[in-house]
Each structure stands twice: as C-alpha cells, then as structure tokens.
Design a protein around this motif. Structure first.
Motif, PDB file in Angstrom:
ATOM      1  N   GLY A 227      25.843  46.970  47.959  1.00  0.00           N
ATOM      2  CA  GLY A 227      26.332  45.642  48.290  1.00  0.00           C
ATOM      3  C   GLY A 227      27.692  45.392  47.665  1.00  0.00           C
ATOM      4  O   GLY A 227      28.583  46.249  47.715  1.00  0.00           O
ATOM      5  N   PRO A 228      27.889  44.228  47.046  1.00  0.00           N
ATOM      6  CA  PRO A 228      29.186  43.905  46.436  1.00  0.00           C
ATOM      7  C   PRO A 228      29.657  44.923  45.397  1.00  0.00           C
ATOM      8  O   PRO A 228      30.864  45.032  45.151  1.00  0.00           O
ATOM      9  N   ALA A 229      28.731  45.681  44.815  1.00  0.00           N
ATOM     10  CA  ALA A 229      29.125  46.680  43.808  1.00  0.00           C
ATOM     11  C   ALA A 229      30.097  47.703  44.372  1.00  0.00           C
ATOM     12  O   ALA A 229      30.914  48.265  43.638  1.00  0.00           O
ATOM     13  N   ILE A 230      30.044  47.956  45.681  1.00  0.00           N
ATOM     14  CA  ILE A 230      30.991  48.900  46.287  1.00  0.00           C
ATOM     15  C   ILE A 230      31.803  48.224  47.399  1.00  0.00           C
ATOM     16  O   ILE A 230      32.346  48.895  48.285  1.00  0.00           O
ATOM     17  N   GLY A 231      31.866  46.890  47.365  1.00  0.00           N
ATOM     18  CA  GLY A 231      32.692  46.187  48.340  1.00  0.00           C
ATOM     19  C   GLY A 231      32.046  46.005  49.693  1.00  0.00           C
ATOM     20  O   GLY A 231      32.731  45.904  50.706  1.00  0.00           O
ATOM     21  N   ARG A 232      30.717  45.942  49.728  1.00  0.00           N
ATOM     22  CA  ARG A 232      29.998  45.699  50.982  1.00  0.00           C
ATOM     23  C   ARG A 232      29.322  44.320  50.897  1.00  0.00           C
ATOM     24  O   ARG A 232      29.231  43.727  49.829  1.00  0.00           O
ATOM     25  N   PRO A 233      28.799  43.803  51.999  1.00  0.00           N
ATOM     26  CA  PRO A 233      28.170  42.475  51.982  1.00  0.00           C
ATOM     27  C   PRO A 233      26.959  42.416  51.053  1.00  0.00           C
ATOM     28  O   PRO A 233      26.356  43.449  50.719  1.00  0.00           O
ATOM     29  N   LEU A 324      29.724  53.052  35.320  1.00  0.00           N
ATOM     30  CA  LEU A 324      30.660  53.801  36.159  1.00  0.00           C
ATOM     31  C   LEU A 324      31.283  52.891  37.221  1.00  0.00           C
ATOM     32  O   LEU A 324      32.480  52.976  37.505  1.00  0.00           O
ATOM     33  N   LEU A 325      30.470  52.015  37.795  1.00  0.00           N
ATOM     34  CA  LEU A 325      30.976  51.130  38.845  1.00  0.00           C
ATOM     35  C   LEU A 325      31.924  50.071  38.305  1.00  0.00           C
ATOM     36  O   LEU A 325      32.712  49.490  39.065  1.00  0.00           O
ATOM     37  N   ALA A 326      31.847  49.798  37.009  1.00  0.00           N
ATOM     38  CA  ALA A 326      32.726  48.800  36.405  1.00  0.00           C
ATOM     39  C   ALA A 326      34.152  49.312  36.235  1.00  0.00           C
ATOM     40  O   ALA A 326      35.069  48.527  35.980  1.00  0.00           O
ATOM     41  N   GLU A 327      34.342  50.621  36.377  1.00  0.00           N
ATOM     42  CA  GLU A 327      35.694  51.192  36.280  1.00  0.00           C
ATOM     43  C   GLU A 327      36.576  50.583  37.378  1.00  0.00           C
ATOM     44  O   GLU A 327      36.225  50.596  38.553  1.00  0.00           O
ATOM     45  N   PHE A 381      31.657  44.796  59.981  1.00  0.00           N
ATOM     46  CA  PHE A 381      30.548  45.086  59.081  1.00  0.00           C
ATOM     47  C   PHE A 381      30.696  44.433  57.715  1.00  0.00           C
ATOM     48  O   PHE A 381      29.830  44.600  56.854  1.00  0.00           O
ATOM     49  N   GLY A 382      31.768  43.705  57.519  1.00  0.00           N
ATOM     50  CA  GLY A 382      31.927  42.959  56.274  1.00  0.00           C
ATOM     51  C   GLY A 382      32.318  43.792  55.078  1.00  0.00           C
ATOM     52  O   GLY A 382      32.127  43.351  53.937  1.00  0.00           O
ATOM     53  N   TRP A 383      32.869  44.994  55.287  1.00  0.00           N
ATOM     54  CA  TRP A 383      33.330  45.802  54.160  1.00  0.00           C
ATOM     55  C   TRP A 383      34.610  45.191  53.591  1.00  0.00           C
ATOM     56  O   TRP A 383      35.479  44.726  54.342  1.00  0.00           O
ATOM     57  N   ARG A 384      34.750  45.212  52.275  1.00  0.00           N
ATOM     58  CA  ARG A 384      35.973  44.694  51.663  1.00  0.00           C
ATOM     59  C   ARG A 384      37.166  45.563  52.045  1.00  0.00           C
ATOM     60  O   ARG A 384      38.255  45.060  52.311  1.00  0.00           O
ATOM     61  N   HIS A 385      36.959  46.877  52.066  1.00  0.00           N
ATOM     62  CA  HIS A 385      38.000  47.810  52.485  1.00  0.00           C
ATOM     63  C   HIS A 385      37.378  48.841  53.409  1.00  0.00           C
ATOM     64  O   HIS A 385      36.213  49.223  53.249  1.00  0.00           O
ATOM     65  N   GLY A 386      38.165  49.300  54.377  1.00  0.00           N
ATOM     66  CA  GLY A 386      37.675  50.313  55.283  1.00  0.00           C
ATOM     67  C   GLY A 386      37.650  51.684  54.626  1.00  0.00           C
ATOM     68  O   GLY A 386      38.140  51.875  53.504  1.00  0.00           O
ATOM     69  N   PRO A 387      37.099  52.690  55.321  1.00  0.00           N
ATOM     70  CA  PRO A 387      36.948  54.013  54.702  1.00  0.00           C
ATOM     71  C   PRO A 387      38.282  54.663  54.330  1.00  0.00           C
ATOM     72  O   PRO A 387      38.386  55.286  53.265  1.00  0.00           O
ATOM     73  N   PHE A 388      39.292  54.528  55.170  1.00  0.00           N
ATOM     74  CA  PHE A 388      40.580  55.161  54.845  1.00  0.00           C
ATOM     75  C   PHE A 388      41.286  54.438  53.713  1.00  0.00           C
ATOM     76  O   PHE A 388      41.948  55.071  52.887  1.00  0.00           O
ATOM     77  N   GLU A 389      41.153  53.114  53.659  1.00  0.00           N
ATOM     78  CA  GLU A 389      41.716  52.372  52.528  1.00  0.00           C
ATOM     79  C   GLU A 389      41.081  52.827  51.214  1.00  0.00           C
ATOM     80  O   GLU A 389      41.772  53.047  50.207  1.00  0.00           O
TER      81      GLU A 389
END
Length: 788
Positions: A227-233, A324-327, A381-389
C-alpha cells in the motif's frame, strides 16, 4: 470536421453499471445524454434504462455530482429509439466485454449512427480494429476506443485507442473533449490486448499473488507492504481485489489469458486455487460481505489459505523490513531490499523487478513512450509513481544490471532478456521528454492546444518541469508570484495549506504588495488540498498554555485577512481544487469570483471540533441570506445555511457546494483541475478590464431574535430526541446567534463589524469549554471528529 468536437448531445449504448456511470459523468459535464438498454416487456419499453438511471442515486461513491443531474439523462431502448442516435455528436458503446456481443450491437445500430459524430467503444481490452470491421467504411475514420476506468467520475484515466482507419484529427478532437469537457487524463494506447493500464496493472496484481504464495507472506501483511509503504493506494492488493470483486478480477484475468497467448508471462495470468474456491462458494469480496477479508462486528478477519479459515487480521510488516522501507533514497532502498534475506524484503524486490521487466518488454508494443505508461498506472491504479519513474529514481543503470542478473540467474518470472534500448539510454524521462522505443528518441509531452490550458501540468519524475513563475513576495508561509506579469498568484506554503498565524500575516502583506504590482490576483495552491482550515496544532499549543488572548487576536487577524481579500483594490479570484474546509472555505467565500474544479470538496466544518466559523464565514452567510431575501425576511435562506454550519456538511462536488450555499452564484465550474488556474487568471483579468472596484460594506438585514427563537425550537427538538449532544446544542446555538445577528429586532440592519464581533465572541466562548478542547485534541490525534 471542425477543429473542436462540440458535444451537445451524446448517447451511451448499454445501461449496465459502467454504461450508466459514463452517462452520469456526461451529465455532470452538462451534456444531454440518451442511455440505451434492451427493451423491457411492459408498457414502458425503456423501463430497464430508466431503472438504471434511478439506481445511480444509490451508488457509492456517487456517480452524479449532484442528484438533480439525473434529469439530464433520458432512457431509451433499441427497438423504438435508434433514430435518436442521428442527432448525437458522440456515441459510446458500453455493453458486456465480449467481442461477439459488441460486434452484434454495432451491426444493428450502424445504419442509425450519426453521419458526422464520433463513435467510441468503452472496451477494456478487446481489439478496436476487430470491432471496426463491422462498421461501414465511412464510419471507421470516426471510430476509436474510449476506455474509461471505473468509477468514471472519479478515475482520472481514459485510454484513447485508435483503429487502423481512425483519422488523426478525430483523435485530437476526442482527446481535447475528454480533457476539458470531462476532466480526464488521456493516454493514447496501441490496439493491443488490455491496452496499457490493465495490461501492466493486472499483471502486477497476479505477480504479487504469485510471490505472496511462493514466499508464504500472509495476505494482510502483503497489504501492509504493497500500500502506501511503496506508493500504492491504501487498499493495496487484496483489499483492492475485494473492492473490485473477486469475480470481476477472475473475469479480467481469465478473459485476458487467451488474448495473450504469445506473452511470455501468460502462465502467471491464472487464478490461485484459494481464489477460485472463494468464488465458487460465493465469497466475492465487499459486495457479498466476504472475500479475502471478512468483517465480524468490529473485527476484521483475513483468509488463511493454508487452513481455509479466517483469522484476525494483523496488517503489519516486519520491523526489519519497515526499517528498510523508511530509507528515503530510492536506490539504496531497492538495493537493501534486494540484498536482504528476509522473505518480506525478497517479496518486495521481486514484485518491483517483475513489473520493471514486464513494462520494459512491452513498452514499444503498447504505448508511444514511457510517460504514457507511467501516467496510466498513476491515473488508473492510483500508484504514486509509475514503473519507469520508480526504476529511474532508483538509478537506471544500476537497477537494469540487477534485473539482468536476476534474469540470467533464473530468478525472474521469465528468461526473456531486457530489450536493447534499456542499455542504450541513461534515463527514460529527461527534460526533453520520455523515451519512445519505436522512434528511438525522446518524445516531448503532447503539443495539443488543450494542454496549453494546464499552466502547471502533471509531470513525471525526471521529465519536463512546468514554469516555476517569478516570485515577487514570499515568507515561510505564503508566496506571491506570477506566470504573466499582470496577474499575481497567491499560494500558501504550510502543510496541507493550513491557515496559521504566519499565513494570515503573509496574506495581509501579500495583498498590499499585489495592489502595487498587479491588476488582479488569483488565490491558488500549487497542490491539493486548497486548505484544510485552521492549524489545529497552533490552536492546541495556545490552549495548553491557557493563552486565550493570543487566540482571540489570531481570530481577529483571520477576519482581517479574509476581509482584506474583499476590500482589495484589485479583483481577487479563488482557483479552487481539492478540499477547502473550515478557514480554507472562508478564504474562498471572500473572493470576488471562484473558479472551482468540479471535484472540489467544500465545507464549514468547524462544528466537528466544537467551534463555529469565525473568519468571516458566519458574517458572509448572513449577508448572502439578506441579499437573497426579496421580502426582507432572510430566515428562509438562513435556515439552509444554518444546517450546513451546524451539521458541518461538506459539498462533495462544486455543484453540491453551491447547493449548500458555500459557493455562491459567482462560481464558475471547471471539469479539469489542471485548467482551474488558466480559467481563474482569465476571470481575474476580465474583472480588471471591466474597471473593477471593491464592493462597499453595506449593512445587513438580519433575522434577529425571532430567527434565533426559531432555531432554538429546532435545537430543543433535536436535543429531546437524542439526535444531538449537549455540546452539539451549544455549538449550534452559537452559530445561530452569529447568523441571526444576535438579540436584536428581526429585520434590523446591522453593521458588518457587528456580525464579525458576534462570530468572534461565539468562537471564543466555545474555545474556552473543555468539550471543545477535547474535540480539537481528538481530531489531531485520530483525524476523526469526537461526539461528546
């Protein structure tokens, strides 16, 4: 065809959930729409379509910006009403996602389709060319795929898919219409199965499920990780599947596999056994009350697939993985996940790697350039950034090497090598544009004139940046700047654009500066929300210190700041998008004109924290009621405003905010949020051209003690019935006093300063109560209102 696609009347073929909601959004845009469905058997052959229109009022989230817009949709049937198609400028087909059904429908309606209009199919992945085959040759040039994402009102993405015969000019016109008239983000896709968004988005879901099963990551933990931990809804993976419907997901996955037989990853487009078992027993997700998750009372349960039973959900990632995700550095974060032996870290690296691999392999075949892929995943899909970004932010070359190592070692899902262009470029997004494999070059954003209206367009990481403008005045809390030298733009710089002491002082100074430099000013925020209202942290700090004198000075300064917008020697126009709550709404209410995005959420919500509007909001509502009262009695109009304040009602669209009276008749509604600034600047300039003078502060005829007594009677009934608490009563009583002008004779004309004093005194009296202090602290701690 003309340069502009003018859609005065539209038709939607198919009154299912998707078709009816597309019709609703056309109605939101002010377009008369005919909704077709199969004929019924009774006297009213159009009853099935009419029932679909009536169901719109029951759907959540609401497809209509305001319920009254349902009147803009007319029910029709294929037996009696096909002649109406000839008078439509746009026809959109939205029947079941089966090629045979769609082709049969087009064959039947083809003789009746408009001779000069545009015809589109809302297919989510079927071949546009295969559908075009059944249309007359003369119509194929005006036929294309127009794929809305569900729900159409709220999902920003529309994929525009040309057929082999589609005219380039038609595509340009449809794109401009979708952007400005419907407020959409348009991505052009190639005519390949599932196009862009669903092709990569559905694969991402299935790859996530595969790795969760392989690494035995519980479903609730997967959702904590994805979810939000990796920029997803927030709904992450399995909650999203429940919301969409497990049967719907199965239909998409199983329908896609046959069309993707040459896709090296097609073997992973299969339903896990546990998912098929859920569907077979009717556990379809949220709509059936159970799916991956199930609610029992207040407890949320999650499926344990190994035991086939539900257990209490514990959605939390392992502490080591959370570290690790907090980096903050994306490169170091991905490298750390890749190097970790923790199963959850391995899972996260795997799902990123596979999406990168898949998107790179597909790019040249499904889209023109990498920007379109990234925006499709963000908007659809509500991703904060797309795969290439995400890949580029982590280091293009370093990540490509890691992908290659995993492919060579057999750790990736397939052995397909990365395309040659991956090694040939240093980045996919550059200030010049985004990589387009077919062209072997970087493609700049679309040059269509419609995008000139977006003064600060949405961008991708590493791509071209919008002009920052020239600053003429700034503090830590506000910035006064311009894109064109005659119109100033005033923006807040606080978190969520909260109204702090510093914002108030900055606004007062900025208006002085604007009067000396500009012909007009636009109040505009660089990002949403417009403003969440007062800075409650500052209020709480003063409460804890018992410093009520400074709080009262802040309230007085707030009234001065909003009043300064009203009295400025140059016109002030609010450019509104997103939330304008509490004090943010009061700033908007004091502008000469408001240009609001349709998806704006506006409310005087102070009652939720035990207070009343005191930035001039009560005064302004009393003034509006007096202006609306042709017979001199403002009470009938005031009652409507009182309920909006006392109940802390929020208009969940610009039209709803107008219905509540929070946005006045001086409001222009714009469908696309990115066009608000352009239109606001035009309105500001027009007011200046007309020889603007600020309005004179005329006295206000008030409802007085008679109106106050009427409100008291209403509140006594609510209190006796247990509908409001004792403190709700106190808050509403203070609002009534401020709106009615206090204990004066009904019909008395009072000075506006009198009304400001009443709302300030009511606000401060409530602020001194422990019940209000408790509400403020609870809101800060939980983000939710307290009923005490």
């Amino acid at each position: 065809m003309t340069e502009q696609l003018e859609v005065r009347r539209a038709a939607v073929l198919g009154a299912g959930v998707m078709g009816a909601q597309i019709a609703a959004h056309l109605a939101n845009a002010g377009i008369e729409t005919v909704l077709f469905e199969l004929p019924g058997e009774g006297a009213d052959r159009s009853a099935p379509a009419q029932q679909a229109i009536e169901r719109l009022a029951k759907l959540q989230p609401a497809p209509l910006a305001t319920p009254a817009y349902a009147r803009r949709i007319r029910a029709a049937n294929y037996d009696e009403d096909l002649a109406e198609l000839a008078d439509c400028d746009l026809v959109i087909e939205a029947v079941a996602e089966r090629l045979d059904i769609k082709r049969q429908l087009f064959e039947g309606v083809a003789p009746h389709l408009p001779p000069a209009g545009v015809v589109g199919t809302n297919t989510s992945g079927l071949s546009v060319n295969a559908l075009a085959e059944v249309l007359p040759e003369g119509l194929r040039g005006r036929f294309c795929g127009i794929h809305f994402f569900n729900p159409p009102r709220y999902m920003h993405l529309v994929e525009l898919i040309p057929g082999a015969a589609t005219e380039a000019a038609v595509l340009d016109q449809v794109e401009a219409f979708l952007v400005t008239s419907l407020g959409k983000g348009v991505v052009r896709a190639k005519d390949t199965p599932n196009f862009i968004g669903n092709r990569i988005g559905v694969f991402s879901i299935m790859a996530t499920m595969h790795h969760a099963e392989r690494l035995r990551i519980p479903f609730d933990v997967v959702d904590a990780l994805t979810g939000p931990a990796i920029g997803r809804p927030k709904s992450a993976t399995f909650r999203t599947a429940d919301v969409v419907g497990l049967d719907t997901l199965a239909h998409v996955v199983e329908g896609s596999a046959p069309r993707l037989s040459d896709d090296p990853w097609v073997g992973y487009l299969r339903l896990p056994d546990w998912l098929r078992a859920l569907i077979d027993r009717g556990a379809l997700g949220q709509k059936s009350g159970a799916g991956v998750y199930r609610k029992e009372g207040r407890q949320i349960l999650v499926l344990d697939p190994e035991r086939g039973e539900y257990r209490p959900a514990q959605p939390q990632a392992a502490d080591a993985v959370q570290t690790l995700l907090a980096e903050r550095d994306p490169g170091r974060k991905l490298a750390a996940l890749r190097a970790s032996d923790h199963p959850q870290a391995k899972f996260l690296w795997a799902i990123h790697r596979d999406v990168f691999h898949y998107a790179a392999h597909l790019l040249g075949g499904i889209a023109d350039n990498a920007r379109d892929v990234d925006l499709a995943l963000r908007w659809g899909f509500g991703w904060r950034h797309g795969p290439f970004e995400t890949w580029q932010a982590a280091g293009w070359r370093e990540t490509a090497r890691a992908l290659g190592d995993d492919i060579d070692a057999g750790r990736a899902l397939t052995a397909v090598p990365l395309p040659d262009w991956v090694q040939a470029v240093e980045a996919v997004h550059t200030p010049q544009g985004s990589w387009a494999p077919a062209a072997g070059d970087y493609r700049a954003p679309s040059p269509l004139p419609v995008y000139c209206r977006q003064r600060q367009p949405e961008t991708v990481l590493g791509g071209p940046r919008p002009p920052a403008g020239e600053t003429t005045f700034e503090t830590e809390a506000v910035r006064l700047w311009h894109l064109e030298p005659d119109v100033g733009i005033l923006s807040f710089r606080t978190r969520s654009q909260a109204v702090s002491r510093e914002v108030l002082e900055g606004v007062l100074a900025a208006v002085d500066e604007a009067e000396a430099r500009y012909r007009a000013v636009v109040l505009w925020q660089d990002s949403e929300p417009f403003s969440v209202g007062a800075d409650l942290k500052q209020v709480t700090a003063a409460l804890d210190a018992g410093d009520f004198d400074s709080l009262e000075r802040m309230v007085a300064r707030f009234q001065e700041a909003t009043g300064r917008l009203r009295s400025a020697r140059v016109p002030v126009v609010a450019g509104l998008r997103g939330m304008a709550l509490g004090g943010g709404c009061e700033f908007v209410m004091h502008c000469d004109h408001v240009v609001a995005a349709q998806e704006s959420y506006v409310g005087l919500v102070e009652a939720g924290v035990g207070l009343i509007p005191a930035g001039g909001g009560c005064r302004e509502l009393a003034r509006r009621a007096a202006v609306q009262a042709p017979d001199g009695d403002p009470f009938p109009f005031l009652r409507h405003y009182f309920e909006a304040v006392a109940k802390a009602e929020v208009g969940r669209s610009a039209p709803e905010a107008r219905r509540l009276g929070l946005l006045g008749p001086n409001t222009t509604t714009v469908m696309h949020g990115q066009e608000v600034l352009h239109v606001a600047m035009a309105h500001a300039r027009a007011l200046a051209e007309a020889g603007y003078r600020p309005p004179l502060p005329e006295p206000v005829r008030v409802a007085g003690r008679e109106g106050l007594a009427n409100f008291e009677g209403m509140l006594a009934n609510y209190r006796a019935g247990g509908f409001i608490s004792e403190h709700d009563h106190a808050v509403a009583r203070a609002a009534a006093a401020a709106l009615c002008g206090g204990e004066v004779e009904s019909g008395t004309e009072v000075d506006q300063r009198w009304l400001l004093r009443l709302e300030r005194e009511g606000f401060m009296a409530l602020l001194r109560s422990e019940a209000t202090a408790a509400r403020i602290r609870h809101m800060l701690e939980t983000g939710k209102p307290l009923r005490n």
